[in-house]
Enzyme design. Structure first.
Site, mmCIF file in Angstrom:
data_model
loop_
_atom_site.group_PDB
_atom_site.id
_atom_site.type_symbol
_atom_site.label_atom_id
_atom_site.label_comp_id
_atom_site.label_asym_id
_atom_site.label_seq_id
_atom_site.Cartn_x
_atom_site.Cartn_y
_atom_site.Cartn_z
ATOM 1 N N VAL A 55 -15.599 7.054 25.071
ATOM 2 C CA VAL A 55 -16.593 6.112 24.553
ATOM 3 C C VAL A 55 -17.054 6.664 23.213
ATOM 4 C CG1 VAL A 55 -18.757 4.904 24.988
ATOM 5 C CG2 VAL A 55 -17.315 5.559 26.920
ATOM 6 N N LYS A 74 -21.513 -13.793 32.050
ATOM 7 C CA LYS A 74 -21.012 -14.974 32.794
ATOM 8 C C LYS A 74 -21.240 -16.270 32.031
ATOM 9 C CE LYS A 74 -24.611 -13.808 35.273
ATOM 10 N NZ LYS A 74 -25.418 -13.084 35.959
ATOM 11 N N ASP A 109 -27.638 -20.062 37.345
ATOM 12 C CA ASP A 109 -26.835 -18.840 37.344
ATOM 13 C C ASP A 109 -25.598 -19.012 38.242
ATOM 14 O OD1 ASP A 109 -26.736 -15.678 37.031
ATOM 15 O OD2 ASP A 109 -26.489 -16.107 39.151
ATOM 16 N N LYS A 151 -21.173 -19.043 37.535
ATOM 17 C CA LYS A 151 -20.179 -18.284 38.295
ATOM 18 C C LYS A 151 -19.197 -19.221 38.991
ATOM 19 C CE LYS A 151 -23.630 -14.737 39.184
ATOM 20 N NZ LYS A 151 -24.674 -14.378 40.165
HETATM 21 N N1 LIG Z 1 -27.620 -6.767 35.841
HETATM 22 C C1 LIG Z 1 -26.618 -7.090 36.621
HETATM 23 O O1 LIG Z 1 -26.548 -6.654 37.759
HETATM 24 C C2 LIG Z 1 -25.525 -7.984 36.118
HETATM 25 C C3 LIG Z 1 -24.492 -8.352 36.992
HETATM 26 C C4 LIG Z 1 -23.438 -9.129 36.518
HETATM 27 C C5 LIG Z 1 -23.446 -9.542 35.204
HETATM 28 N N2 LIG Z 1 -24.476 -9.198 34.382
HETATM 29 C C6 LIG Z 1 -24.434 -9.634 32.990
HETATM 30 O O2 LIG Z 1 -24.301 -8.488 32.164
HETATM 31 C C7 LIG Z 1 -24.963 -8.694 30.922
HETATM 32 C C8 LIG Z 1 -25.972 -7.575 30.691
HETATM 33 O O3 LIG Z 1 -26.899 -7.611 31.745
HETATM 34 P P1 LIG Z 1 -27.980 -6.459 31.962
HETATM 35 O O4 LIG Z 1 -28.559 -6.685 33.289
HETATM 36 O O5 LIG Z 1 -27.396 -5.140 31.647
HETATM 37 O O6 LIG Z 1 -29.044 -6.883 30.869
HETATM 38 P P2 LIG Z 1 -30.226 -5.985 30.275
HETATM 39 O O7 LIG Z 1 -30.563 -4.893 31.206
HETATM 40 O O8 LIG Z 1 -31.285 -6.897 29.804
HETATM 41 O O9 LIG Z 1 -29.530 -5.339 28.998
HETATM 42 C C9 LIG Z 1 -29.068 -6.138 27.947
HETATM 43 C C10 LIG Z 1 -28.775 -5.214 26.841
HETATM 44 O O10 LIG Z 1 -28.258 -5.972 25.744
HETATM 45 C C11 LIG Z 1 -28.670 -5.259 24.591
HETATM 46 N N3 LIG Z 1 -28.581 -6.047 23.371
HETATM 47 C C12 LIG Z 1 -29.111 -7.250 23.118
HETATM 48 N N4 LIG Z 1 -28.817 -7.639 21.870
HETATM 49 C C13 LIG Z 1 -28.105 -6.629 21.335
HETATM 50 C C14 LIG Z 1 -27.520 -6.401 20.081
HETATM 51 N N5 LIG Z 1 -27.626 -7.291 19.105
HETATM 52 N N6 LIG Z 1 -26.854 -5.253 19.874
HETATM 53 C C15 LIG Z 1 -26.757 -4.336 20.838
HETATM 54 N N7 LIG Z 1 -27.285 -4.486 22.055
HETATM 55 C C16 LIG Z 1 -27.961 -5.611 22.293
HETATM 56 C C17 LIG Z 1 -30.092 -4.881 24.874
HETATM 57 O O11 LIG Z 1 -30.391 -3.821 24.019
HETATM 58 P P3 LIG Z 1 -31.872 -3.348 23.725
HETATM 59 O O12 LIG Z 1 -32.287 -2.665 24.983
HETATM 60 O O13 LIG Z 1 -31.703 -2.418 22.588
HETATM 61 O O14 LIG Z 1 -32.655 -4.580 23.436
HETATM 62 C C18 LIG Z 1 -30.005 -4.460 26.334
HETATM 63 O O15 LIG Z 1 -29.750 -3.091 26.458
HETATM 64 C C19 LIG Z 1 -25.597 -10.093 31.023
HETATM 65 O O16 LIG Z 1 -24.737 -11.018 30.426
HETATM 66 C C20 LIG Z 1 -25.687 -10.337 32.519
HETATM 67 O O17 LIG Z 1 -25.652 -11.699 32.837
HETATM 68 C C21 LIG Z 1 -25.514 -8.422 34.803
#
Ligand SMILES: NC(=O)c1ccc[n+]([C@@H]2O[C@H](COP(=O)([O-])OP(=O)(O)OC[C@H]3O[C@@H](n4cnc5c(N)ncnc54)[C@H](OP(=O)(O)O)[C@@H]3O)[C@@H](O)[C@H]2O)c1
Length: 475
Positions: A60, A141, A236, A240
């Site tokens: 990475v 998604k 949501d 899916k």
């Molecule tokens: N959480 C789950 O269990 C899960 C399961 C399946 C799918 N997903 C999908 O996975 C994705 C991420 O989910 P998450 O739960 O990890 O969300 P999250 O915890 O809210 O994290 C989203 C991340 O995106 C970053 N981000 C936003 N804009 C950005 C940019 N311009 N440049 C760089 N980083 C940026 C944010 O950074 P900052 O912190 O710096 O703002 C944050 O760290 C989503 O699409 C979600 O639907 C999530």
């Protein structure tokens, strides 16, 4: 699955050049991870603690974040992830230069998302990375559901691999199952519990909590967002389901093609009580309410819906409780299969993305592009479906004739009633201290049921919105 030999001489040549310049570049796949939220942290934790670091061969290089000064509930000191003293990635807010446009990156891992603005950013990164000849892994998604065939075509055109296992039900390997295993069978039905938040809330309601209490608990336990709208209103799950439908039926289905989307936000304690207590006793079989995504093939037509529905203990999804997800696939030749596991969460979803990275790594080493790209089937989408179930209609007052008025409306729309259930005394919920009736109907056309519901809603014998709950039978 189509295996397209990688014909791009320049890219093959690039790898060779890189090999010469940097001995490690062929055996080290260089990764740019974007997003250090739940999913990004899951990816990083594994990538810096691989099971066998001596053979790992992945580095990475960068971790992209939106704001280096943002206060986080965890430290951004990347050392916290590093269990095997692997080379450390560099943290960057300059995602475009350091990751998307960086020729030293082979695979872009997109873990950005969570709101509409972030989804937009994520799509820009996905498209930009593919156009720059980078392989892409994403968990988004919403972007995959809305752009699957377009992004796949773009990936094929640019001779890169696109993977999105984490986008549907987190840790459950359902994309691989559909693309690699069930690809050669005719799928007849898919039914899934594909939103963990809704399932958690309904599970708690079956334990005796009201909707509001169950939602509060889900938020406290971290299963529901502060704004749970998209989880509880079915949005949501629709994203899916669209992805599952596109892959299973080799066609292009978008969330807006799913015309029947109902959330769990209208389910009341007395609906649960009726199903769990009365219906179960009446049928001598336990029944529960679940939030389901359903795709059925009928006479070469597809019926797609996200609905709360009641199921019996015979149903393969019956024992799926809490935040767990499960998906049942019915194949014409292969039979009935159920995949069950954590549908979200940092480690399971991160692991799904890691597997995609490793798969892409193998493809890079073999020099092949292998994207799922069969979207050529066309199906008529059914919108005059049939179903059986029950209507819950709250009566505004105790007076003679209320039942008669209700049943007349059912009869007017050609609906056969097979049972009416009155609750023992007032079942109160919040301010809604009124008397609900449950009216069960035989199988009927949805258009007739909808017409009946519309008339019932404004009738004197009914208070508020009557709801209709369908039954799902897999066998
Ligand atoms: N959480 C789950 O269990 C899960 C399961 C399946 C799918 N997903 C999908 O996975 C994705 C991420 O989910 P998450 O739960 O990890 O969300 P999250 O915890 O809210 O994290 C989203 C991340 O995106 C970053 N981000 C936003 N804009 C950005 C940019 N311009 N440049 C760089 N980083 C940026 C944010 O950074 P900052 O912190 O710096 O703002 C944050 O760290 C989503 O699409 C979600 O639907 C999530």
């Amino acid at each position: 699955m189509k295996m397209v030999k990688m014909m791009d001489k320049t890219r093959t040549h690039n790898y060779k050049n890189n090999n010469k310049m940097k001995k490690t570049s062929m055996d080290k796949i260089r990764i740019g991870l974007i997003g250090l939220g739940n999913v990004g942290r899951g990816v990083l934790t594994y990538m810096l603690n691989p099971l066998d670091s001596s053979k790992f061969g992945y580095q990475v290089e960068y971790v992209g974040i939106s704001n280096g000064n943002k206060r986080r509930d965890f430290t951004t000191d990347l050392n916290q992830f590093n269990g095997k003293n692997l080379p450390m990635p560099k943290l960057t807010t300059n995602v475009l230069e350091d990751i998307i446009n960086n020729p030293e990156i082979d695979v872009v891992v997109d873990a950005v998302g969570g709101n509409a603005e972030y989804d937009k950013t994520s799509l820009t990164y996905i498209v930009g990375a593919i156009e720059n000849g980078k392989h892409v892994v994403t968990a988004n998604k919403n972007n995959i559901a809305r752009n699957l065939s377009r992004l796949t075509a773009l990936a094929n055109k640019n001779k890169v691999n696109l993977r999105y296992e984490g986008a549907v039900c987190g840790g459950i390997p359902i994309i691989r199952a559909l693309n690699n295993y069930f690809f050669n069978d005719e799928i007849l039905k898919i039914v899934g519990i594909i939103n963990g938040t809704s399932n958690y809330i309904l599970t708690k309601m079956h334990e005796g909590k009201t909707y509001e209490e169950a939602l509060g608990e889900a938020q406290k336990e971290g299963y529901a967002e502060a704004d749970p709208t998209n989880d509880v209103n079915g949005t949501d799950a629709a994203s899916k389901l669209a992805i599952l439908a596109s892959l299973a039926f080799k066609t292009e289905i978008k969330p807006e093609n799913i015309t029947l989307i109902e959330g769990i936000d209208r389910i009341k304690s007395y609906d649960v009580f009726y199903v769990k207590e009365h219906l179960s006793k009446f049928r001598d079989q336990a029944h529960i309410i679940k939030s389901l995504g359903i795709i059925e093939k009928k006479d070469n037509k597809l019926e797609l819906k996200v609905i709360p529905a009641f199921i019996s203990e015979q149903h393969p999804l019956y024992g799926t409780n809490g935040a767990i997800n499960a998906i049942t696939i019915v194949g014409k030749f292969s039979g009935i299969y159920t995949f069950k596991g954590p549908g979200a969460g940092s480690a399971p979803t991160g692991f799904a993305l890691v597997n995609d990275i490793l798969d892409i790594g193998e493809r890079i080493k073999q020099g092949v592009v292998a994207n799922f790209s069969s979207f050529e089937n066309t199906y008529e989408l059914l919108n005059k479906m049939e179903s059986s179930g029950f209507v819950r209609s709250v009566s505004p007052e105790h007076r003679n004739g209320v039942f008669g008025e209700k049943t007349k409306i059912f009869a007017k729309h050609g609906l056969d009633i097979y049972q009416i259930y009155n609750f023992p005394g007032h079942m109160t919920e919040g301010d809604d201290a009124l008397l609900p009736d449950i009216i069960s109907i035989e199988r009927a056309k949805e258009e007739n049921i909808n017409a009946m519901l519309k008339e019932l809603k404004s009738a004197r014998c009914n208070h508020g919105e009557p709801i209709y709950l369908r039954e799902d039978l897999v066998f």
